[in-house]
Design a protein around this motif. Structure first.
Motif, PDB file in Angstrom:
ATOM      1  N   HIS A   1      -3.321  -1.280 -12.915  1.00  0.00           N
ATOM      2  CA  HIS A   1      -2.461  -0.842 -13.625  1.00  0.00           C
ATOM      3  C   HIS A   1      -1.852   0.578 -12.987  1.00  0.00           C
ATOM      4  CE1 HIS A   1      -3.525  -3.770 -16.397  1.00  0.00           C
ATOM      5  NE2 HIS A   1      -5.019  -3.035 -16.401  1.00  0.00           N
ATOM      6  N   ASP A   2      -1.524   0.574 -11.694  1.00  0.00           N
ATOM      7  CA  ASP A   2      -0.829   1.774 -10.950  1.00  0.00           C
ATOM      8  C   ASP A   2       0.511   1.251 -10.444  1.00  0.00           C
ATOM      9  OD1 ASP A   2      -0.225   4.104  -9.888  1.00  0.00           O
ATOM     10  OD2 ASP A   2      -1.797   4.221  -8.767  1.00  0.00           O
ATOM     11  N   SER A   3       1.622   1.377 -10.847  1.00  0.00           N
ATOM     12  CA  SER A   3       2.828   1.191 -10.321  1.00  0.00           C
ATOM     13  C   SER A   3       3.278   1.720  -9.242  1.00  0.00           C
ATOM     14  CB  SER A   3       3.922   1.087 -11.320  1.00  0.00           C
ATOM     15  OG  SER A   3       4.041   2.533 -11.920  1.00  0.00           O
ATOM     16  N   THR A   4       2.413   3.103  -8.963  1.00  0.00           N
ATOM     17  CA  THR A   4       2.774   3.961  -7.864  1.00  0.00           C
ATOM     18  C   THR A   4       1.947   3.599  -6.714  1.00  0.00           C
ATOM     19  OG1 THR A   4       1.031   5.725  -8.496  1.00  0.00           O
ATOM     20  CG2 THR A   4       3.200   5.933  -9.604  1.00  0.00           C
ATOM     21  N   LEU A   5       1.163   2.583  -6.668  1.00  0.00           N
ATOM     22  CA  LEU A   5       0.311   2.295  -5.437  1.00  0.00           C
ATOM     23  C   LEU A   5       1.410   1.920  -4.492  1.00  0.00           C
ATOM     24  CD1 LEU A   5      -2.574   1.513  -4.586  1.00  0.00           C
ATOM     25  CD2 LEU A   5      -2.162  -0.869  -5.189  1.00  0.00           C
ATOM     26  N   SER A   6       1.146   2.506  -3.261  1.00  0.00           N
ATOM     27  CA  SER A   6       2.179   2.231  -1.976  1.00  0.00           C
ATOM     28  C   SER A   6       1.611   0.747  -1.497  1.00  0.00           C
ATOM     29  CB  SER A   6       2.039   3.596  -1.183  1.00  0.00           C
ATOM     30  OG  SER A   6       2.616   3.155   0.033  1.00  0.00           O
ATOM     31  N   GLU A   7       2.944   0.091  -1.394  1.00  0.00           N
ATOM     32  CA  GLU A   7       2.532  -1.325  -0.697  1.00  0.00           C
ATOM     33  C   GLU A   7       2.362  -0.975   0.914  1.00  0.00           C
ATOM     34  OE1 GLU A   7       4.730  -5.608  -0.241  1.00  0.00           O
ATOM     35  OE2 GLU A   7       5.634  -4.158  -1.403  1.00  0.00           O
ATOM     36  N   ILE A   8       2.913  -0.210   1.418  1.00  0.00           N
ATOM     37  CA  ILE A   8       2.865   0.217   2.802  1.00  0.00           C
ATOM     38  C   ILE A   8       1.543   0.764   3.159  1.00  0.00           C
ATOM     39  CG2 ILE A   8       3.345   1.785   4.863  1.00  0.00           C
ATOM     40  CD1 ILE A   8       6.563   1.452   3.748  1.00  0.00           C
ATOM     41  N   ASP A   9       1.066   1.770   2.529  1.00  0.00           N
ATOM     42  CA  ASP A   9      -0.084   2.203   2.530  1.00  0.00           C
ATOM     43  C   ASP A   9      -1.289   1.290   2.423  1.00  0.00           C
ATOM     44  OD1 ASP A   9       0.667   4.731   3.026  1.00  0.00           O
ATOM     45  OD2 ASP A   9       0.358   5.375   1.124  1.00  0.00           O
ATOM     46  N   PHE A  10      -1.140   0.437   1.117  1.00  0.00           N
ATOM     47  CA  PHE A  10      -2.305  -0.644   0.951  1.00  0.00           C
ATOM     48  C   PHE A  10      -2.258  -1.566   2.076  1.00  0.00           C
ATOM     49  CE2 PHE A  10      -3.089  -4.980  -0.675  1.00  0.00           C
ATOM     50  CZ  PHE A  10      -4.130  -4.744  -1.359  1.00  0.00           C
ATOM     51  N   VAL A  11      -1.298  -2.097   2.605  1.00  0.00           N
ATOM     52  CA  VAL A  11      -1.080  -3.169   3.972  1.00  0.00           C
ATOM     53  C   VAL A  11      -1.601  -2.439   5.125  1.00  0.00           C
ATOM     54  CG1 VAL A  11       0.663  -4.291   5.298  1.00  0.00           C
ATOM     55  CG2 VAL A  11       0.844  -4.464   2.729  1.00  0.00           C
ATOM     56  N   ASP A  12      -1.353  -1.111   4.991  1.00  0.00           N
ATOM     57  CA  ASP A  12      -1.919  -0.747   6.446  1.00  0.00           C
ATOM     58  C   ASP A  12      -3.556  -0.550   6.438  1.00  0.00           C
ATOM     59  OD1 ASP A  12       0.534  -0.328   7.451  1.00  0.00           O
ATOM     60  OD2 ASP A  12       0.671   1.966   7.317  1.00  0.00           O
ATOM     61  N   ALA A  13      -3.850  -0.064   5.329  1.00  0.00           N
ATOM     62  CA  ALA A  13      -5.589  -0.115   5.065  1.00  0.00           C
ATOM     63  C   ALA A  13      -5.904  -1.412   5.176  1.00  0.00           C
ATOM     64  CB  ALA A  13      -5.589   0.692   3.358  1.00  0.00           C
ATOM     65  N   VAL A  14      -5.648  -2.264   4.499  1.00  0.00           N
ATOM     66  CA  VAL A  14      -6.346  -3.685   4.768  1.00  0.00           C
ATOM     67  C   VAL A  14      -6.241  -4.238   5.985  1.00  0.00           C
ATOM     68  CG1 VAL A  14      -6.110  -6.324   4.084  1.00  0.00           C
ATOM     69  CG2 VAL A  14      -5.558  -4.342   2.340  1.00  0.00           C
TER      70      VAL A  14
END
Length: 212
Positions: free
Chosen positions: A140-153
Motif C-alpha cells: 500500500h505504498d504508491s511511492t515505491l520506486s520501481e527502479i529501486d525495487f528492480v535494482d535491489a532484487v
C-alpha cells in the motif's frame, strides 16, 4: 523418546477449568503451506532478521530448474524469501529438505530479474512487471520506486542473498545438525531458519497454531 522441547499449552476458561490441549498429528503439508501463504505474519521473522519485515506472499510452487519451491515471498526492499513446508515424521526428510531448499537458492542465484519476472508471471498467469505491482499493492505504498525495487532484487539474486525458511509441524531432535548440507551452499549469502508450527486443537474444536 523426546519429540519436542516444549510442553503442551493449557487453556483456562472463564470457569477456571484447565484443559491441556492435544497436538494435531499428522497435519497435511499442503495445509501448512496454505496457512503460511495466507498468513505470513505467523512466521517470527523479527526473531530471524528484522530487516526482512514485512514479507509479502507472491506465489506458491514457483518453478526452478531444481523443481518447484513451495512458497516465494518478497519484501518491499527487494529481499527474497524462499519457504519450504515439511512434516517431520520421516527422518529422511530432515536432510532432504535442507539440501532441497539450498538447491532452489543456488538455481535462483543464477537468475536475472527478467528470469524471476518471467517465472512469476508464468506461475500467476500475468504479464509485465507484476512482481513489482504485487509488492506495491500489498504494501500500500504508491511511492515505491520501481527502479529501486528492480535494482535491489537484481542485486540480491546476483549475490545469492536469500532468507531460507523450513517450516513444519515439529523440529525433531537432530534436525539442526545438518551442517554438511549447509556447507554445500558455496558462496551464497543466505540466512537459514527452521520454524516449528505446533498445531493444537481446543475443546471447542478450534485450531491453535504456535510458531517457534
Amino acid at each position: 523418546m523426546k519429540k519436542s522441547a516444549h510442553g503442551n499449552p493449557i487453556l483456562i476458561n472463564n470457569n477456571s477449568r484447565l484443559n491441556i490441549l492435544k497436538r494435531v498429528n499428522p497435519y497435511l503439508e499442503k495445509d501448512i503451506q496454505e496457512l503460511i501463504f495466507k498468513n505470513p505474519q505467523c512466521l517470527p521473522i523479527s526473531d530471524i532478521d528484522e530487516s526482512y519485515n514485512p514479507i509479502l506472499p507472491v506465489c506458491k510452487e514457483l518453478n526452478t530448474s531444481a523443481g518447484p519451491l513451495d512458497i516465494f515471498m518478497i519484501t518491499p526492499n527487494g529481499d527474497l524469501v524462499v519457504i519450504e513446508t515439511k512434516l517431520w515424521t520421516n527422518p529422511e526428510s530432515r536432510r532432504k529438505v535442507v539440501a532441497q531448499i539450498l538447491d532452489y537458492a543456488k538455481e535462483m542465484s543464477k537468475w536475472t530479474y527478467s528470469d524471476l519476472q518471467r517465472e512469476t508471471n508464468r506461475n500467476l498467469g500475468t504479464k509485465g512487471n507484476h512482481l513489482y505491482e504485487i509488492v506495491r499493492n500489498k504494501y500500500h505504498d504508491s511511492t515505491l520506486s520501481e527502479i529501486d525495487f528492480v535494482d535491489a532484487v537484481s542485486r540480491n539474486l546476483r549475490n545469492g542473498k536469500f532468507m531460507l525458511i523450513i517450516a513444519g509441524d515439529g523440529i525433531r531432535e537432530g534436525a539442526k545438525n545438518l551442517t554438511e548440507f549447509i556447507n554445500q551452499a558455496g558462496t551464497l549469502n543466505f540466512s537459514l531458519a527452521m520454524i516449528e508450527l505446533s498445531i493444537f486443537v481446543t475443546p471447542s474444536n478450534e485450531t491453535l497454531i504456535i510458531p517457534r
